[in-house]
Every structure is written in C-alpha cells, then in structure tokens.
Design a protein around this motif. Sequence first.
Motif, mmCIF file in Angstrom:
data_model
loop_
_atom_site.group_PDB
_atom_site.id
_atom_site.type_symbol
_atom_site.label_atom_id
_atom_site.label_comp_id
_atom_site.label_asym_id
_atom_site.label_seq_id
_atom_site.Cartn_x
_atom_site.Cartn_y
_atom_site.Cartn_z
ATOM 1 N N PHE A 183 19.207 79.639 99.396
ATOM 2 C CA PHE A 183 19.614 79.180 101.397
ATOM 3 C C PHE A 183 18.334 79.689 101.554
ATOM 4 N N HIS A 184 17.527 80.758 101.810
ATOM 5 C CA HIS A 184 15.982 81.362 102.128
ATOM 6 C C HIS A 184 15.417 80.220 102.101
ATOM 7 N N ARG A 185 15.373 79.813 100.842
ATOM 8 C CA ARG A 185 13.835 78.892 100.433
ATOM 9 C C ARG A 185 14.157 77.697 101.270
ATOM 10 N N LEU A 186 15.587 77.559 101.760
ATOM 11 C CA LEU A 186 15.825 75.793 102.315
ATOM 12 C C LEU A 186 15.646 76.286 103.621
ATOM 13 N N VAL A 224 27.183 79.627 100.942
ATOM 14 C CA VAL A 224 27.391 80.096 99.750
ATOM 15 C C VAL A 224 28.787 79.569 98.989
ATOM 16 N N SER A 225 29.526 79.934 99.562
ATOM 17 C CA SER A 225 31.599 79.368 100.223
ATOM 18 C C SER A 225 31.422 77.737 98.858
ATOM 19 N N GLU A 233 25.697 86.697 90.086
ATOM 20 C CA GLU A 233 24.304 86.564 89.745
ATOM 21 C C GLU A 233 24.179 85.099 90.180
ATOM 22 N N PHE A 234 25.296 84.601 90.191
ATOM 23 C CA PHE A 234 25.828 82.896 90.713
ATOM 24 C C PHE A 234 25.255 82.481 91.809
ATOM 25 N N GLN A 235 25.646 83.773 93.032
ATOM 26 C CA GLN A 235 25.989 83.826 94.139
ATOM 27 C C GLN A 235 24.031 84.129 94.752
ATOM 28 N N ASP A 236 23.985 85.333 94.352
ATOM 29 C CA ASP A 236 22.669 85.846 94.612
ATOM 30 C C ASP A 236 21.648 84.916 94.324
ATOM 31 N N ASN A 237 21.870 84.293 93.962
ATOM 32 C CA ASN A 237 20.931 82.977 93.357
ATOM 33 C C ASN A 237 21.113 81.612 94.258
#
Length: 98
Positions: A77-80, A33-34, A68-72
Amino acid sequence: MLPTVAAAQDSRAAYLRMFDSNGDGRVSESEYVSWMSRGFATMDSNGDGILERSELPGGRGKPVTLHEFQDNLRRQFHRLDRNHDGYLSARELTAPPR
C-alpha cells in the motif's frame, strides 16, 4: 481496437470501487488490506490462519501467517501511495509496481 482513454479511466474507477468500502472515492490502508486479504482466506483451505506450503501457489515457500501476509500488504500500500497522502487514488491503485 484499442480502448479509449475514457474506457481506461472508467475501468480504473470501477476497480477502485471494489476496494472503496465507504464510497469516498479513495482507498485507505485498511480498505486495501481488507480487500486484498480475501485472497488469503481463499487459499487458507483449512482455516487455521496460516498458509502452509501445500496452500501456497505452486506448493512452494515457507508458511505465511495472516499477520505476515497483511504486513506485506501494508508495505505494498505504501509503495503504491506515491503522493504519500495515506490514500490510493484510482491511478495509484492501478499503477504498475515500482
């Protein structure tokens, strides 16, 4: 000329190192995310924490907040994270999205 398997693995490892701020050889959700949030900061030309329509690629879409951007990004991340261990390997990080 096609790249060798070693070259492809080396480029994966180099890509992972860009994200891996603590050098443990894997990417956590917070590291992902960072790193990916840097794009938001670049696009947010007025620095208000919201990507307005004029700041979005193509000037289209509804405004997006940093939250919102970071939630996406967290969802990405979790899909990857295909093995669900809470970290991304170089292979997971460079895998095509599903």
